[in-house]
Design a protein around this motif. Sequence first.
Motif, short mmCIF file in Angstrom:
data_model
loop_
_atom_site.label_atom_id
_atom_site.label_comp_id
_atom_site.label_asym_id
_atom_site.label_seq_id
_atom_site.Cartn_x
_atom_site.Cartn_y
_atom_site.Cartn_z
N ASN A 17 10.64 -4.99 -12.51
CA ASN A 17 10.01 -4.44 -13.71
C ASN A 17 9.16 -3.23 -13.31
O ASN A 17 8.27 -3.36 -12.45
CB ASN A 17 9.14 -5.50 -14.38
CG ASN A 17 9.97 -6.69 -14.84
OD1 ASN A 17 11.03 -6.52 -15.43
ND2 ASN A 17 9.52 -7.89 -14.54
N VAL A 18 9.47 -2.09 -13.89
CA VAL A 18 8.79 -0.84 -13.50
C VAL A 18 8.52 0.03 -14.72
O VAL A 18 9.15 -0.12 -15.77
CB VAL A 18 9.65 -0.01 -12.50
CG1 VAL A 18 9.68 -0.66 -11.13
CG2 VAL A 18 11.06 0.23 -13.02
N VAL B 173 3.36 -4.82 -13.30
CA VAL B 173 3.27 -5.46 -11.98
C VAL B 173 4.49 -6.34 -11.78
O VAL B 173 4.86 -7.13 -12.65
CB VAL B 173 1.99 -6.33 -11.89
CG1 VAL B 173 1.91 -7.02 -10.54
CG2 VAL B 173 0.75 -5.48 -12.12
N ASP B 174 5.14 -6.18 -10.63
CA ASP B 174 6.25 -7.07 -10.27
C ASP B 174 6.09 -7.40 -8.79
O ASP B 174 6.35 -6.56 -7.92
CB ASP B 174 7.60 -6.40 -10.54
CG ASP B 174 8.76 -7.39 -10.44
OD1 ASP B 174 8.68 -8.29 -9.57
OD2 ASP B 174 9.73 -7.26 -11.20
N GLY B 175 5.64 -8.61 -8.51
CA GLY B 175 5.35 -8.97 -7.12
C GLY B 175 4.27 -8.05 -6.58
O GLY B 175 3.21 -7.90 -7.18
N ILE C 102 3.34 -2.16 -8.08
CA ILE C 102 2.57 -1.80 -9.28
C ILE C 102 2.94 -0.38 -9.67
O ILE C 102 2.89 0.54 -8.84
CB ILE C 102 1.05 -1.85 -9.01
CG1 ILE C 102 0.64 -3.18 -8.36
CG2 ILE C 102 0.26 -1.62 -10.30
CD1 ILE C 102 -0.77 -3.19 -7.80
N THR C 103 3.31 -0.17 -10.95
CA THR C 103 3.63 1.17 -11.43
C THR C 103 2.88 1.44 -12.73
O THR C 103 2.66 0.53 -13.53
CB THR C 103 5.14 1.35 -11.65
OG1 THR C 103 5.66 0.23 -12.40
CG2 THR C 103 5.90 1.44 -10.33
N GLY C 104 2.49 2.71 -12.93
CA GLY C 104 1.79 3.12 -14.14
C GLY C 104 2.53 4.27 -14.81
O GLY C 104 3.17 5.07 -14.12
N GLN C 105 2.44 4.36 -16.13
CA GLN C 105 3.28 5.28 -16.90
C GLN C 105 2.86 6.74 -16.84
O GLN C 105 3.71 7.62 -16.80
CB GLN C 105 3.32 4.81 -18.36
CG GLN C 105 4.20 5.68 -19.26
CD GLN C 105 4.30 5.12 -20.68
OE1 GLN C 105 4.50 3.93 -20.86
NE2 GLN C 105 4.16 5.97 -21.67
N ALA D 63 1.47 0.81 -4.82
CA ALA D 63 1.12 1.20 -6.18
C ALA D 63 1.41 2.68 -6.42
O ALA D 63 1.19 3.51 -5.53
CB ALA D 63 -0.35 0.90 -6.44
N PHE D 64 1.90 2.98 -7.62
CA PHE D 64 2.33 4.35 -7.96
C PHE D 64 1.96 4.62 -9.41
O PHE D 64 2.13 3.74 -10.26
CB PHE D 64 3.85 4.48 -7.82
CG PHE D 64 4.38 3.98 -6.50
CD1 PHE D 64 4.60 4.85 -5.43
CD2 PHE D 64 4.66 2.63 -6.31
CE1 PHE D 64 5.08 4.37 -4.22
CE2 PHE D 64 5.14 2.15 -5.10
CZ PHE D 64 5.35 3.03 -4.05
#
Length: 225
Positions: free
Chosen positions: A156-157, A201-203, A206-209, A132-133
């Motif tokens: 998807n990110v 979330v993709d698999g 996890i990324t946040g803006q 996660a990032f």
Amino acid sequence: MNKKILIVLTSHEDLGNTGKKTGFWTEELAAPYYALVDQGAEITLASPKGGQPPIDPKSEDPTAQTDATRRMAEDKDLLAQLSNTKKLSEVNPAEYDAVFYPGGHGPLWDLAEDAISQQLIVDFYKAEKPVAFVCHAPGVLRHVKIDGEYLVNGKNVTGFTNSEEDAVQLTDIVPFLVEDMLKENGGNYSKIEDWSPYAVVDGKLITGQNPASSEKVAEELLKML
């Protein structure tokens, strides 16, 4: 929840050649830390150099404070752990159930180029553990490849937007723009309006803006665990 989570912080404190300081963004550690700890997770903090990681001075500004950062300021246990982070080279990924990277501008200089960090992410990802990032931390994925392909390729990110970077007037200071890099590496990049909470979330990725997304990323991580 009896899970062990590794949080990786930057050791980089110089904001390019501006003479100003950077580091990690307090809210992006505090909000996920408490979201996870309050559910019973055990957290280990690590950084490339170990010891106290630099805090971005702007994240200490009164206008940037939240319930989580105010709690952190009074939390002797967390502050003690923060002053003595583990060296990234001494971390064994097999001991943890997930890894989380807070942002701030610091990671764009050190963690994005750090071979140990890159291998760590590969190890977690190949073991099907969540990675996660948030905010600038997706920039840490710049050189991360799985079997010769960029990890973000076809995924998807999201991550700090070009317009958000523009708003903080650092477009010409940072070594690269997170949004541009994610697109160049083949990511299916999406965003919503600047400064709004948004997580993708993709698999197991996890990324946040942006800083406002840090709690959302932690919530997605909790669901996954």
